[in-house]
Every structure is written in structure tokens, then in C-alpha cells.
Write a protein that holds these residues in place. Structure first.
Motif, mmCIF file in Angstrom:
data_model
loop_
_atom_site.group_PDB
_atom_site.id
_atom_site.type_symbol
_atom_site.label_atom_id
_atom_site.label_comp_id
_atom_site.label_asym_id
_atom_site.label_seq_id
_atom_site.Cartn_x
_atom_site.Cartn_y
_atom_site.Cartn_z
ATOM 1 N N SER A 44 0.828 -1.204 0.000
ATOM 2 C CA SER A 44 0.000 0.000 0.000
ATOM 3 C C SER A 44 0.863 1.255 0.000
ATOM 4 O O SER A 44 0.619 2.201 -0.761
ATOM 5 C CB SER A 44 -0.921 0.018 1.233
ATOM 6 O OG SER A 44 -1.830 -1.057 1.208
ATOM 7 N N ARG A 87 -6.898 -6.131 -5.544
ATOM 8 C CA ARG A 87 -6.736 -5.525 -4.215
ATOM 9 C C ARG A 87 -8.019 -5.507 -3.396
ATOM 10 O O ARG A 87 -7.971 -5.614 -2.167
ATOM 11 C CB ARG A 87 -6.173 -4.106 -4.337
ATOM 12 C CG ARG A 87 -4.756 -4.070 -4.842
ATOM 13 C CD ARG A 87 -4.038 -2.798 -4.469
ATOM 14 N NE ARG A 87 -3.643 -2.740 -3.071
ATOM 15 C CZ ARG A 87 -2.555 -3.296 -2.567
ATOM 16 N NH1 ARG A 87 -1.754 -3.994 -3.338
ATOM 17 N NH2 ARG A 87 -2.260 -3.177 -1.285
ATOM 18 N N GLU A 88 -9.156 -5.369 -4.034
ATOM 19 C CA GLU A 88 -10.396 -5.233 -3.272
ATOM 20 C C GLU A 88 -11.190 -6.534 -3.169
ATOM 21 O O GLU A 88 -12.008 -6.687 -2.266
ATOM 22 C CB GLU A 88 -11.291 -4.145 -3.896
ATOM 23 C CG GLU A 88 -10.577 -2.856 -4.261
ATOM 24 C CD GLU A 88 -9.673 -2.331 -3.164
ATOM 25 O OE1 GLU A 88 -10.056 -2.393 -1.992
ATOM 26 O OE2 GLU A 88 -8.560 -1.865 -3.483
ATOM 27 N N PRO A 92 -7.724 -9.299 -0.020
ATOM 28 C CA PRO A 92 -8.159 -9.349 1.391
ATOM 29 C C PRO A 92 -8.576 -10.738 1.856
ATOM 30 O O PRO A 92 -8.617 -10.998 3.059
ATOM 31 C CB PRO A 92 -9.362 -8.387 1.416
ATOM 32 C CG PRO A 92 -9.173 -7.495 0.232
ATOM 33 C CD PRO A 92 -8.554 -8.376 -0.806
ATOM 34 N N HIS A 93 -8.867 -11.638 0.917
ATOM 35 C CA HIS A 93 -9.348 -12.965 1.298
ATOM 36 C C HIS A 93 -8.258 -14.035 1.263
ATOM 37 O O HIS A 93 -8.531 -15.214 1.478
ATOM 38 C CB HIS A 93 -10.501 -13.381 0.381
ATOM 39 C CG HIS A 93 -11.740 -12.538 0.561
ATOM 40 N ND1 HIS A 93 -11.988 -11.411 -0.201
ATOM 41 C CD2 HIS A 93 -12.774 -12.631 1.432
ATOM 42 C CE1 HIS A 93 -13.125 -10.865 0.179
ATOM 43 N NE2 HIS A 93 -13.621 -11.572 1.170
ATOM 44 N N GLY A 200 -8.207 2.524 -3.177
ATOM 45 C CA GLY A 200 -8.953 1.313 -2.840
ATOM 46 C C GLY A 200 -8.562 0.782 -1.470
ATOM 47 O O GLY A 200 -9.412 0.338 -0.691
ATOM 48 N N ASP A 201 -7.265 0.850 -1.139
ATOM 49 C CA ASP A 201 -6.790 0.406 0.178
ATOM 50 C C ASP A 201 -7.344 1.304 1.288
ATOM 51 O O ASP A 201 -7.694 0.826 2.376
ATOM 52 C CB ASP A 201 -5.263 0.417 0.224
ATOM 53 C CG ASP A 201 -4.658 -0.727 -0.580
ATOM 54 O OD1 ASP A 201 -5.433 -1.546 -1.124
ATOM 55 O OD2 ASP A 201 -3.430 -0.811 -0.661
ATOM 56 N N TYR A 203 -10.144 2.821 1.187
ATOM 57 C CA TYR A 203 -11.577 2.497 1.267
ATOM 58 C C TYR A 203 -11.838 1.289 2.173
ATOM 59 O O TYR A 203 -12.825 1.256 2.911
ATOM 60 C CB TYR A 203 -12.117 2.234 -0.135
ATOM 61 C CG TYR A 203 -13.578 1.825 -0.166
ATOM 62 C CD1 TYR A 203 -14.580 2.769 0.022
ATOM 63 C CD2 TYR A 203 -13.943 0.490 -0.378
ATOM 64 C CE1 TYR A 203 -15.921 2.396 0.001
ATOM 65 C CE2 TYR A 203 -15.271 0.109 -0.403
ATOM 66 C CZ TYR A 203 -16.260 1.062 -0.219
ATOM 67 O OH TYR A 203 -17.583 0.687 -0.240
ATOM 68 N N ILE A 204 -10.921 0.299 2.126
ATOM 69 C CA ILE A 204 -11.119 -0.897 2.952
ATOM 70 C C ILE A 204 -10.473 -0.753 4.333
ATOM 71 O O ILE A 204 -10.458 -1.697 5.111
ATOM 72 C CB ILE A 204 -10.582 -2.164 2.250
ATOM 73 C CG1 ILE A 204 -9.068 -2.068 2.007
ATOM 74 C CG2 ILE A 204 -11.316 -2.409 0.950
ATOM 75 C CD1 ILE A 204 -8.453 -3.336 1.409
ATOM 76 N N GLY A 205 -9.938 0.451 4.638
ATOM 77 C CA GLY A 205 -9.467 0.740 5.993
ATOM 78 C C GLY A 205 -8.043 0.340 6.306
ATOM 79 O O GLY A 205 -7.715 0.065 7.470
ATOM 80 N N THR A 206 -7.166 0.312 5.315
ATOM 81 C CA THR A 206 -5.755 -0.007 5.565
ATOM 82 C C THR A 206 -5.118 1.073 6.442
ATOM 83 O O THR A 206 -5.219 2.262 6.138
ATOM 84 C CB THR A 206 -4.981 -0.095 4.236
ATOM 85 O OG1 THR A 206 -5.584 -1.108 3.418
ATOM 86 C CG2 THR A 206 -3.517 -0.441 4.483
#
Length: 261
Positions: A44, A87-88, A92-93, A200-201, A203-206
Motif C-alpha cells: 500500500s 486488491r479489493e 483481502p481474502h 482502494g486500500d 476504502y477498505i481501511g488499511t
């Protein structure tokens, strides 16, 4: 180690300014080994550092007339799609520990560093063994250019790498651009790809350490300024083999460190 890291950060910008790529190849090892940033988080940080530096360099090349916006967009749009998917949706999975071999756990962080080192070695060999003559299409092949853009987006998404070492040959071969235009256009593409990945990172709370991020980026900007000035006087192709050997040694070092220490 941090002082060494800040000095090394200058080389990130220097590489981008001179040859339009290579910055991300250095950013991940600098973050992980000199600033002790977790490899996943380093991807990131790399997106922001390389992307913001590339924006600055791209604008400088735009003023010099070395930027083809239409070609950049045809390349960048497919890249954006693959970056967002990686990335999204996928990244994350991926489990922290992927599998175990004879009590040796293969983690996501280890995979990132090993894949990155292999990419470094591959990129370094392409720079060391660079051909003097490049066969080009008589006109821009936008379909193949877009497909390569999609593949570069996968690299950017997974490794936080701008992909300049892949973008430059694609622009030379499929877009029929002269070297200086390929460098400038590459920087714009790197910025677009990196910005999308980093946003995007967020947005997902990195979690982001902005002080460290802005400091390293500032040092990279200094390197970019130096690189752009040098690019007016020095043929970037002459520096590629030397830079390639440096990247090759770093790639081998990462493999040895991650596997045996």
C-alpha cells in the motif's frame, strides 16, 4: 537504518526520472528491510510513494512534450479493472498462512517477497540483456496494448508495483513511441494505476503512517528532480544495465534472506 532508507528513497525517484520505471522494484525492499514495514502494508505504501512521485515526473515530462495521453488511457483503463479485482476482491481474502511444508509455514508475506524477488530478477535481466534494436508495429496496436495493461494491473494490485519495467517495452513495441515519450507516458500510467490501488486500500481501511509516507515520498521527489535533469543530458538506456545489476543483486538477497534467515 532509517537514514540509509531515506537515502535509498532518493534512488526511487532517480530511477523513475531517468528510465521511467524501476522505482517500485526498490520501494518494497526499502520499506520492508530498512523501515521494518510489514510486507502486505508495504504494498500500500509503495502505491502512494511511487504514484505520487510518478505524477510529479509525468507533469515534468508533459511540459517537455514527452507524454502521449491517449495511449496512456488505453493502457491504464484495463489496468484499473485488474487492480480493483486483485486488491479489493482477491487480496483481502488470502489467508495469512497459505500452507505448510514439513513444518515450514508459507505465509502471505513470504509469498509477496518471493514473488517480488522473482519479478526483480526477471526485470533486471531484461535491463541487463536489453536489445539495441526494437521491432515496432507501424501503428499503435491498442487491443494488445490494453491486454498488457490488464496484466500489468495484476502485478500492480498484488505487489504494489507501478510496473514501469513492463510498461516501457509495451509502449515501445505496441504503441510505437520513441523512448523519451515512452518514459513520460509510463509515468502517467504508473500514477493512475498506483492512485487507484491506494485509494482502494483507504476504502477498505488499511492503516497508514502518513508521516513516514510523506517523508519517503519527499525524498523520492528529490530523486525525481535529479533524474529528470539527468535525463536531459544522459541516455537512460546506457544506465539500464548498471541499474539492472543492482536490482538483480537485491532480488537474490531477498530470496536468501526470506528462505534461510
Amino acid at each position: 537504518m532509517e537514514y540509509l532508507g531515506y537515502f535509498a528513497s532518493i534512488i526511487i525517484g532517480l530511477s523513475l526520472g531517468l528510465i521511467g520505471g524501476g522505482g517500485s522494484i526498490l520501494t518494497i525492499p526499502i520499506l520492508v528491510y530498512l523501515f521494518k514495514v510489514d510486507p502486505e502494508l508495504a504494498t500500500s505504501y509503495s502505491l502512494f510513494i511511487v504514484g505520487s512521485t510518478a505524477l510529479f515526473g509525468g507533469y515534468s515530462h508533459f511540459k517537455l512534450g514527452n507524454l502521449n495521453i491517449k495511449t496512456a488511457l488505453y493502457f491504464a483503463v484495463p489496468s484499473i479493472v485488474s487492480i480493483l479485482i486483485i486488491r479489493e476482491v482477491i487480496f483481502p481474502h488470502i489467508a495469512s498462512t497459505l500452507f505448510t511444508i514439513a513444518s515450514y509455514a508459507v505465509s502471505k508475506d513470504l509469498l509477496i517477497m518471493l514473488v517480488f524477488s522473482i519479478l526483480m530478477i526477471t526485470a533486471s535481466l531484461s535491463m541487463i540483456l536489453d536489445k539495441k534494436t526494437i521491432v515496432k508495429y507501424p501503428k499503435t496496436n491498442f487491443i494488445q496494448l490494453g491486454f498488457i495493461g490488464f496484466l500489468v494491473g495484476i502485478v500492480t494490485g498484488f505487489l504494489g508495483a507501478g510496473g514501469g519495467f513492463l510498461i516501457i517495452p509495451a509502449l515501445l513495441f505496441f504503441a510505437n513511441l520513441p523512448m523519451k515519450q515512452a518514459v513520460g507516458t509510463s509515468l502517467l500510467i504508473i500514477f493512475i494505476n498506483s492512485a487507484i490501488g491506494f485509494l482502494g486500500d483507504l476504502y477498505i481501511g488499511t492503516p497508514i503512517d502518513y508521516t513516514l509516507l510523506f517523508t519517503i515520498s519527499g525524498m523520492a521527489f528529490i530523486g525525481m528532480l535529479i533524474g529528470i535533469q539527468f535525463s536531459k543530458r544522459i541516455d537512460g538506456n546506457k544506465l539500464k544495465p548498471l541499474f539492472g545489476w543492482f536490482v538483480f543483486v537485491m532480488g537474490i538477497y531477498i530470496i536468501v534472506k526470506e528462505m534461510f534467515y
